[in-house]
Design an enzyme around this catalytic site. Structure first.
Site, PDB file in Angstrom:
ATOM      1  CB  THR A   1     126.814  -9.416  -6.455  1.00 41.43           C
ATOM      2  OG1 THR A   1     125.708  -9.237  -5.562  1.00 41.43           O
ATOM      3  CG2 THR A   1     126.623 -10.703  -7.223  1.00 41.43           C
TER       4      THR A   1
ATOM      5  CB  CYS B   1     119.600  -9.703  -2.655  1.00 37.81           C
ATOM      6  SG  CYS B   1     120.706  -8.330  -2.844  1.00 37.81           S
TER       7      CYS B   1
ATOM      8  N   GLY C   1     130.082  -0.152  -2.228  1.00 35.45           N
ATOM      9  CA  GLY C   1     129.935   1.283  -2.017  1.00 35.45           C
ATOM     10  C   GLY C   1     128.565   1.727  -1.523  1.00 35.45           C
ATOM     11  CG  HIS C   2     124.644  -0.102  -2.735  1.00 35.12           C
ATOM     12  ND1 HIS C   2     123.416  -0.397  -2.210  1.00 35.12           N
ATOM     13  CD2 HIS C   2     125.186  -1.274  -3.098  1.00 35.12           C
ATOM     14  CE1 HIS C   2     123.218  -1.701  -2.272  1.00 35.12           C
ATOM     15  NE2 HIS C   2     124.272  -2.260  -2.806  1.00 35.12           N
TER      16      HIS C   2
ATOM     17  CG  ASN D   1     122.440 -10.160   4.514  1.00 35.92           C
ATOM     18  OD1 ASN D   1     122.955 -11.226   4.829  1.00 35.92           O
ATOM     19  ND2 ASN D   1     121.467 -10.091   3.639  1.00 35.92           N
TER      20      ASN D   1
ATOM     21  CD  GLN E   1     124.377  -5.226   5.557  1.00 32.88           C
ATOM     22  OE1 GLN E   1     124.401  -4.254   6.319  1.00 32.88           O
ATOM     23  NE2 GLN E   1     123.648  -5.234   4.462  1.00 32.88           N
TER      24      GLN E   1
END
Lengths: 380, 380
Positions: B70, B323, B199-200, B149, B178
Site C-alpha cells: 500500500t 483488504c 514482502g508478505h 489479485n 501479486q
C-alpha cells in the site's frame, strides 16, 4: 573488543522476550487480519489485544490507536492529517525549533502547501515558554505540535500545562512522544492530548512498528489510501508480528520505568563523577530539572564533535552527535543551535550519550574512563 | 491444514525468519548512526539493497524500501503525480486495480487530477487500443496492476511498455504485488519506471516492501523527516524486515524458476475438476492468467457459507481481496468484467503458493466437492 553501545536514543536492541514472541507470531499467526477465516480472525485478535493493551497503557481505549510503520509515519499522519482535515478553520500551525525532523520537515512541507507555521524558540535549557505559546496562538491556529521529550538533549516540555492552556482553543494538540514513551509515564487523559506518536524501536521493540493515538472525535485526513484497515485511517495489511512486538516492548518497559530511572541516574552520576575526577571541563546541554533520564548531552569545550565521535568509536564507545537521522550530515544540530545560537561553539563540540537495555555499571565505568581519556587527548 | 489464501498473505519462510532473528540481534544499530555499529547496519542495508537489485535486474540506487504494498503504491502514484504536475495532470489506470491504488487515484481526483479508468473485457484484460486512445499530451502516469489479485488476470504489460517507450513524457508504474514470483516481469525490457512489491505476499515479513524507481524518475516523498532511502522515504529503516524480505525474495524467485510449471499444473488440475461441475462458473480466464489464482462462483451457495464450511475441514480460501473482504457487496473487479452482480457476490478466490503440493490439491478437491454437495442438499 565489544563496543559499549550508548546510543539508545537512536535505536535500541530488541529485547529477547520481544523477539521470541514475534518469531512465535510469525510462525503461528501469519494470517491476514482482514481475512474472514480462522487465520484472519486469529491475527485480528492478537492485534486488537495489542491495541487494547497499548491503549490502556497511555490511558485510552484501543479504538483510538492507529498502527503505523513507525514514528515518522505517525508524525506525518498526525500533522498532515490534522492540517488537511481542519483547514477550513484556519491554516496556522505552531511548532518549535527543536522538533525531530519528522515533525520539522512535515511542517515545512505544509508551508509549501499554503499553511503558515510558527516555529517557537526555546530557552538555553531547551524548554518552551508557555507565554510564547499563548502569544503565538491565533484565531486561525488549528494545530500545535510539540515534542514531549527532546531526542537530542532530553529536555521535557511542560506538556500538561501546554495542553491545559490549549484547552479553550480550537487548535488540536499533537505531541511526538517517540523519545519519551517507555522512559516516563504518559497518560493522554491527564494532559489532555489529541494526537500522540510513538514507535517501538526506541523501547527495545522492533523497527517498522509504531502508532498514533487519535482522541475520539478528532478528525484527521488519511494521507495514504487503500484498504479499510485501521478504521479507514491507515490502509495496508497490518504488520501483525511488529504490532505484537510493540505491545510486548511497551509492556516490559512499563513494568520497569522506576528501576530504570534509578539506574540511569546512577549511570549519569558515574559518568559525571569520572569526568570531574579527571578534571575534564564539560557542561550539560539540557534542563537540570526536566529531562529524560536516559539522555545525557555533554558539551566539551575545545573539542570537535566529529573527531570526538570517531575516536570514541575506535576506542569502543558508540555515542552520537544528535539525532541519528541527521548524524550522516555535518550540519550542526538544529536543537543545540536553537538553544545556544548560531555562533555558539556548543553545537560543534557536544555529544549525546543515551542509556538503555543491556548496560551494566561496569560497562558505564569503562565507557566513562574511555570518554574522559579521549576528551583529554582531543583537547591537547 | 491446507492454506489456499496465499493472495491475502503467505506464511513466512523459516529461512526468512532466521534472517530476521539474526539481523535483529546482530545489526540492531541505526544505519544512519555514524559509529561503527551504525556502520555495520548500513553495510547490511547496502548488501540487502544490492541483492534485491540483482534479483530484480536493476540498480541498487533504484530500490526504495517501504512498509509494504500500500505504501509502495501510494508513494509511486502520488509521488509521481505531485512531482510531475507541472507537466500535466492526467493519469491512466484500470477499473480492476487493488484498493491501494484505486483509492489513491480517487484521492488525486479530489486534488484536481484527471484520472481515466480503462475498462476491461470479460477476461479482466485491458486493451492496448483503449490505452492509446486515452493517452494524451498531459498524461503523466500510467499505473496498471500486473496480476489482478482477485481473478489472476495478467495484463499485457510488454505491449503497453513497448508502445509507451515512444511516449516519452508518460511514466509507467506497475503494481506487481501479486505477480512477483508467479508471473515474470522484465522491468528494464518492458520500460517500466516504477514497480511495487510487498514482502508478505512471497513468504517474507509483513510490514516490508519495496518500490523500484528507475534512475532519473523524480518522486515527491510521502513522508517528511530524515533523509533515508535517498530522500524518498523518511524513517528509521526496518533492517531486520528488509533483510528477511530480500532473503524471501531470493528463495521465492529461485523456487519459482524450478517449480513454476508445477504450480501451473496444480492450477490446471483444479480448473479441470471445476470444469466438470455444472454448478461452478470459473471467472479466471484460461489464458493470460497467473498460475496461482482461481476465482469461481458456486451457483446457489453463498461465498461466506462455503468459506466457513471449508474451514471446518481446515481448508482456507477467501471471498475476495482480504483488504476489502469486510466490505459488503460484490467484488468491484468482477463487476468490471461484466459478471452479473448476483454471480459476483457468490464468488470465492482460491490462491496457491509455490509451497502447495499436489496431495494438498487432491484433498482440497475431494473436500470441496463434498462440501458443495452437502450445502446444495441443505439449500435445495
Amino acid at each position: 573488543m565489544e563496543a559499549i553501545y550508548l546510543d539508545h536514543a537512536a535505536t535500541t536492541p530488541v529485547h529477547p522476550e520481544v523477539l521470541e514472541e514475534m518469531v512465535d507470531v510469525y510462525q503461528k499467526i501469519f494470517g491476514n487480519p482482514s481475512s474472514i477465516h480462522q487465520f484472519g480472525r486469529e491475527a485480528r485478535k492478537v492485534i486488537d489485544e495489542a491495541r487494547d493493551a497499548l491503549g490502556r497503557q497511555i490511558g485510552t481505549e484501543g479504538k483510538n490507536i492507529v498502527f503505523t510503520s513507525g514514528g515518522t509515519e505517525a508524525d506525518n499522519m498526525a500533522i498532515i492529517g490534522a492540517a488537511l482535515a481542519n483547514q477550513e478553520k484556519g491554516k496556522h500551525i505552531i511548532t518549535s525549533k527543536i522538533e525531530h525532523h519528522a515533525v520539522l520537515h512535515t511542517c515545512q512541507n505544509l508551508e509549501e502547501q499554503g499553511f503558515e507555521v510558527t516555529y517557537l524558540d526555546v530557552n538555553s535549557n531547551g524548554r518552551l515558554d508557555l507565554n510564547d505559546i499563548q502569544q503565538a496562538l491565533r484565531d486561525d491556529t488549528i494545530l500545535v505540535t510539540l515534542v514531549y521529550g527532546n531526542n537530542e538533549v532530553g529536555t521535557l516540555q511542560p506538556i500538561r500545562e501546554i495542553a491545559h492552556l490549549l484547552r479553550p482553543h480550537q487548535a488540536l494538540f499533537h505531541t511526538d512522544a517517540v523519545q519519551a514513551f517507555g522512559t516516563i509515564d504518559i497518560d493522554v487523559r491527564e494532559a489532555p492530548i489529541d494526537l500522540l506518536s510513538l514507535t517501538a524501536h526506541k523501547i527495545n521493540g522492533p523497527k517498522g512498528a509504531g502508532l498514533l493515538y487519535v482522541r475520539e472525535g478528532v478528525p484527521i485526513s488519511p494521507y495514504s489510501y487503500g484498504g479499510e484497515q485501521e478504521r479507514k485511517r491507515r490502509p495496508g495489511t497490518q504488520n501483525v508480528p511488529g504490532i505484537v512486538g510493540l505491545q510486548k516492548a511497551a509492556e516490559i518497559s512499563a513494568e520497569s520505568i522506576l528501576p530504570r530511572m534509578d539506574t540511569y541516574f546512577a549511570y549519569r552520576k558515574i559518568l559525571l563523577n569520572t569526568l570531574e575526577k579527571n578534571d575534564i571541563e564539560y557542561k550539560i546541554n539540557g534542563d537540570p530539572d526536566h529531562f529524560l533520564p536516559h539522555i545525557l548531552n555533554l558539551y566539551f569545550p575545545g573539542t570537535n564533535v566529529e573527531a570526538l565521535l570517531v575516536n570514541l568509536d575506535l576506542a569502543g564507545v558508540a555515542v552520537s552527535s544528535g539525532s541519528a537521522c541527521t548524524a550522516g550530515s555535518i550540519e550542526p544540530s538544529h536543537v543545540l543551535t536553537a538553544m545556544y545560537g548560531k555562533e555558539s561553539e556548543r553545537a560543534k563540540a557536544s555529544v549525546r550519550i543515551s542509556f538503555g537495555y543491556g548496560l551494566s555499571t561496569e560497562a558505564i565505568q569503562k565507557a566513562a574512563a574511555i570518554i574522559a581519556k579521549t576528551v583529554k587527548r582531543m583537547k591537547q | 491444514m491446507i492454506y489456499l489464501d496465499n493472495s491475502a498473505t503467505t506464511k513466512p519462510y523459516p529461512e526468512a525468519l532466521e534472517t530476521f532473528n539474526i539481523v535483529s540481534n546482530q545489526f540492531f544499530a541505526n544505519p544512519s548512526s555514524i559509529h561503527g555499529l551504525g556502520g555495520l547496519s548500513e553495510e547490511m542495508l547496502k548488501r540487502s539493497r544490492t541483492q534485491a537489485a540483482e534479483l530484480l535486474g536493476v540498480k541498487p540506487s533504484e530500490i526504495t524500501f517501504t512498509s509494504g504494498g500500500t505504501e509502495g503504491n501510494n508513494l509511486a502514484i502520488k509521488g509521481v503525480a505531485l512531482s510531475y504536475s507541472q507537466r500535466g495532470k492526467h493519469i491512466i489506470t484500470t477499473e480492476i486495480e487493488h484498493a491501494a491504488t484505486y483509492n489513491a487515484f480517487k484521492q488525486l481526483e479530489n486534488a484536481g487530477f484527471e484520472v481515466t479508468y480503462l475498462p476491461v473485457n470479460h477476461k479482466g484484460r485491458v486493451n492496448l487500443e483503449d490505452l492509446k486512445k486515452a493517452c494524451r499530451k498531459d498524461t503523466i502516469l500510467i499505473s496498471i496492476i500486473h496480476v489482478n489479485n482477485e481473478v489472476g488476470t495478467v495484463q499485457p504489460l510488454q505491449e503497453i511498455g513497448e508502445w509507451l517507450k515512444e511516449q516519452r513524457a508518460t511514466l509507467f508504474h506497475v503494481d506487481h504485488v501479486q505477480g512477483i514470483g508467479k508471473v515474470p516481469l522484465n522491468l528494464k525490457e518492458y520500460g517500466i519506471d516504477l514497480c511495487t512489491i510487498s514482502g508478505h505476499k512471497f513468504h517474507g515479513p509483513k510490514g516490508t516492501g519495496l518500490l523500484f524507481v528507475r534512475g532519473g524518475v523524480s518522486l515527491s516523498p510521502l513522508f517528511s523527516g530524515g533523509s533515508q532511502e535517498l530522500n524518498r522515504r523518511a524513517g528509521t529503516e526496518n533492517l531486520p524486515g528488509i533483510a528477511a524480505m530480500v532473503k524471501a525474495l531470493r528463495i521465492n524467485l529461485e523456487t519459482s524458476k524450478r517449480h513454476l510449471d508445477d504450480l501451473k499444473c496444480l492450477k490446471n488440475k483444479m480448473i479441470r475438476s471445476f470444469e466438470t461441475n455444472d454448478d461452478l462458473i470459473i471467472h479466471t480466464p484460461a489464458e493470460f492468467s497467473a498460475p496461482h489464482i482461481i476465482n469461481v462462483t458456486i451457483k446457489g451457495i453463498k461465498a461466506e457459507v462455503l468459506v466457513h464450511a471449508l474451514e471446518e475441514d481446515d481448508i482456507y480460501v477467501s471471498t475476495k481481496s482480504a483488504c476489502s473482504s469486510r466490505e459488503g457487496g460484490a467484488s468491484r473487479v468482477l463487476l468490471a468484467m461484466g459478471i452479473p452482480e448476483d454471480e459476483a457476490a457468490h464468488a470465492i478466490r482460491i490462491s496457491l503458493s509455490l509451497e502447495n503440493t499436489s496431495d494438498e490439491i487432491d484433498r482440497f478437491l475431494d473436500i470441496f466437492n463434498k462440501k458443495i454437495n452437502e450445502l446444495k442438499s441443505v439449500m435445495g
